[in-house]
Design a protein around this motif. Structure first.
Motif, PDB file in Angstrom:
ATOM      1  N   UNK A  78       0.859  -1.181   0.000  1.00 55.34           N
ATOM      2  CA  UNK A  78       0.000   0.000   0.000  1.00 55.34           C
ATOM      3  C   UNK A  78       0.894   1.229   0.000  1.00 55.34           C
ATOM      4  N   UNK A  79       0.580   2.193  -0.854  1.00 58.30           N
ATOM      5  CA  UNK A  79       1.359   3.431  -0.898  1.00 58.30           C
ATOM      6  C   UNK A  79       0.417   4.635  -0.878  1.00 58.30           C
ATOM      7  N   UNK A  80       0.817   5.633  -0.107  1.00 54.88           N
ATOM      8  CA  UNK A  80       0.066   6.890  -0.048  1.00 54.88           C
ATOM      9  C   UNK A  80       1.000   8.028  -0.454  1.00 54.88           C
ATOM     10  N   UNK A  81       0.438   9.037  -1.118  1.00 60.04           N
ATOM     11  CA  UNK A  81       1.193  10.201  -1.591  1.00 60.04           C
ATOM     12  C   UNK A  81       0.479  11.463  -1.096  1.00 60.04           C
ATOM     13  N   UNK A  82       0.727  11.866   0.155  1.00 57.64           N
ATOM     14  CA  UNK A  82      -0.007  13.012   0.713  1.00 57.64           C
ATOM     15  C   UNK A  82       0.116  14.283  -0.127  1.00 57.64           C
ATOM     16  N   UNK A  83       1.328  14.563  -0.641  1.00 57.91           N
ATOM     17  CA  UNK A  83       1.565  15.713  -1.514  1.00 57.91           C
ATOM     18  C   UNK A  83       1.778  15.213  -2.927  1.00 57.91           C
ATOM     19  N   UNK A  84       0.953  15.660  -3.821  1.00 56.33           N
ATOM     20  CA  UNK A  84       1.050  15.217  -5.208  1.00 56.33           C
ATOM     21  C   UNK A  84       2.469  15.365  -5.740  1.00 56.33           C
ATOM     22  N   UNK A  85       3.025  14.279  -6.265  1.00 57.55           N
ATOM     23  CA  UNK A  85       4.321  14.214  -6.930  1.00 57.55           C
ATOM     24  C   UNK A  85       5.517  14.274  -5.984  1.00 57.55           C
ATOM     25  N   UNK A  86       5.274  14.312  -4.667  1.00 55.95           N
ATOM     26  CA  UNK A  86       6.377  14.175  -3.711  1.00 55.95           C
ATOM     27  C   UNK A  86       6.575  12.698  -3.407  1.00 55.95           C
ATOM     28  N   UNK A  87       7.546  12.399  -2.558  1.00 55.53           N
ATOM     29  CA  UNK A  87       7.862  11.007  -2.212  1.00 55.53           C
ATOM     30  C   UNK A  87       6.665  10.334  -1.542  1.00 55.53           C
ATOM     31  N   UNK A  88       6.421   9.084  -1.881  1.00 55.70           N
ATOM     32  CA  UNK A  88       5.329   8.337  -1.278  1.00 55.70           C
ATOM     33  C   UNK A  88       5.734   7.711   0.037  1.00 55.70           C
ATOM     34  N   UNK A  89       4.732   7.203   0.760  1.00 57.50           N
ATOM     35  CA  UNK A  89       4.995   6.492   2.001  1.00 57.50           C
ATOM     36  C   UNK A  89       4.314   5.127   1.945  1.00 57.50           C
ATOM     37  N   UNK A  90       5.078   4.076   2.299  1.00 57.72           N
ATOM     38  CA  UNK A  90       4.546   2.716   2.333  1.00 57.72           C
ATOM     39  C   UNK A  90       3.757   2.522   3.619  1.00 57.72           C
ATOM     40  N   UNK A  91       2.598   1.893   3.520  1.00 55.13           N
ATOM     41  CA  UNK A  91       1.724   1.660   4.658  1.00 55.13           C
ATOM     42  C   UNK A  91       1.468   0.169   4.827  1.00 55.13           C
ATOM     43  N   UNK A  92       1.174  -0.233   6.036  1.00 58.42           N
ATOM     44  CA  UNK A  92       0.715  -1.599   6.296  1.00 58.42           C
ATOM     45  C   UNK A  92      -0.806  -1.663   6.328  1.00 58.42           C
ATOM     46  N   UNK A  93      -1.435  -0.505   6.628  1.00 57.80           N
ATOM     47  CA  UNK A  93      -2.883  -0.478   6.820  1.00 57.80           C
ATOM     48  C   UNK A  93      -3.382   0.921   6.493  1.00 57.80           C
ATOM     49  N   UNK A  94      -4.548   1.034   5.901  1.00 64.27           N
ATOM     50  CA  UNK A  94      -5.107   2.344   5.604  1.00 64.27           C
ATOM     51  C   UNK A  94      -6.619   2.271   5.484  1.00 64.27           C
ATOM     52  N   UNK A  95      -7.278   3.278   6.022  1.00 64.20           N
ATOM     53  CA  UNK A  95      -8.699   3.454   5.753  1.00 64.20           C
ATOM     54  C   UNK A  95      -8.867   3.944   4.320  1.00 64.20           C
ATOM     55  N   UNK A  96      -9.994   3.604   3.718  1.00 61.96           N
ATOM     56  CA  UNK A  96     -10.279   4.019   2.346  1.00 61.96           C
ATOM     57  C   UNK A  96     -11.696   4.579   2.267  1.00 61.96           C
ATOM     58  N   UNK A  97     -11.913   5.378   1.230  1.00 66.44           N
ATOM     59  CA  UNK A  97     -13.235   5.937   1.040  1.00 66.44           C
ATOM     60  C   UNK A  97     -13.390   6.536  -0.331  1.00 66.44           C
ATOM     61  N   UNK A  98     -14.238   7.548  -0.429  1.00 66.51           N
ATOM     62  CA  UNK A  98     -14.577   8.184  -1.699  1.00 66.51           C
ATOM     63  C   UNK A  98     -13.346   8.650  -2.464  1.00 66.51           C
TER      64      UNK A  98
END
Length: 267
Positions: A6-26
């Protein structure tokens, strides 16, 4: 099949962060691409396509929904979420022009020093998010600052196939997926319409068209001189002028994803 990363990118086009768990939605993974850099004067969005150094910018999702910025040679900075209806700034991302809250001068000064030109940092509250590209999804589907869709999925088998053709290792992070699936054959995801991960369902809407950003090494920020892997992808993944790798998804409802969950193709 399983969800292997799982990867999240809080700031568009900046470095991503690997996650073990994440809530999801719309809007996909919670906190994903809710922030964006724009040119101070034009309001147009900035990405690694023109500013490869953004690959070396760490922008982590803070527990309060804010952003934790860090980069070599600069003191870390916490940026709070701006009020949804204050300090609105006109911004443009692809064909969409709209108004979103500006994160203030401290963040702008910090990021302008990093980028080397005057920029502003903006945040998108849920009520100001965009519709999906015309012809895709349902009327209530929305996207934050991702290029067009809330989620990107890539099968590990597809990357393994590409690596074999290019002839050198390629990190999955180069392609900036949110979801990585193991246990499927190369490009099996091309034929999926609906999938279930754990207990949450997702609709597969369209292949992802790839660009020059894939030629940037996420570890060093350097572009490959031979334009790989885009050069190889063009030889067997080009369709009507676009190079396809990965699939764009939307989530149905809210849920929680965790690495290791089973993946089932529903349609």
């Amino acid at each position: 099949m399983q969800l292997s990363a799982l990867y999240r990118y809080p700031l568009k086009s900046a470095r991503g962060e690997a996650l073990e768990r994440s809530a999801t939605g719309l809007l996909g993974l919670v906190g994903d691409r809710r922030w964006m850099l724009v040119d101070r004067d034009s309001g147009r969005f900035l990405t690694q396509r023109a500013f490869a150094q953004m690959s070396q910018l760490s922008a982590l999702y803070a527990p309060d929904g804010g952003l934790l910025l860090s980069a070599a040679g600069q003191a870390p900075l916490h940026v709070a979420v701006p009020e949804a209806s204050e300090a609105l700034r006109g911004v443009t991302i692809w064909r969409d022009t709209f108004r979103v809250p500006d994160a203030g001068d401290a963040a702008a000064d910090w990021l302008s020093a990093f980028i080397g030109k005057p920029v502003r940092l903006v945040h998108v509250p849920q009520e100001r998010t965009r519709f999906l590209p015309s012809g895709y999804g349902q009327i209530d589907d929305r996207v934050a600052f991702a290029d067009g869709f809330p989620l990107l999925l890539i099968g590990q088998g597809s990357l393994d196939d590409l690596v074999g053709r290019v002839g050198r290792p390629l990190a999955m992070e180069r392609f900036r997926p949110n979801l990585v699936i193991t246990g499927s054959t190369a490009f099996a995801e091309d034929g999926w319409k609906r999938i279930r991960i754990g207990t949450q369902d997702f609709r597969v809407l369209k292949p992802c068209s790839r660009c020059i950003l894939t030629t940037i090494d996420p570890q060093t920020g350097e572009r490959s001189d031979d334009r790989e892997p885009l050069t190889t992808l063009k030889t067997y993944r080009e369709k009507e002028g676009d190079v396809m790798f990965g699939q764009n998804l939307v989530a149905d409802g809210e849920g929680v994803l965790e690495v290791g969950m089973d993946v089932v193709v529903l349609e």
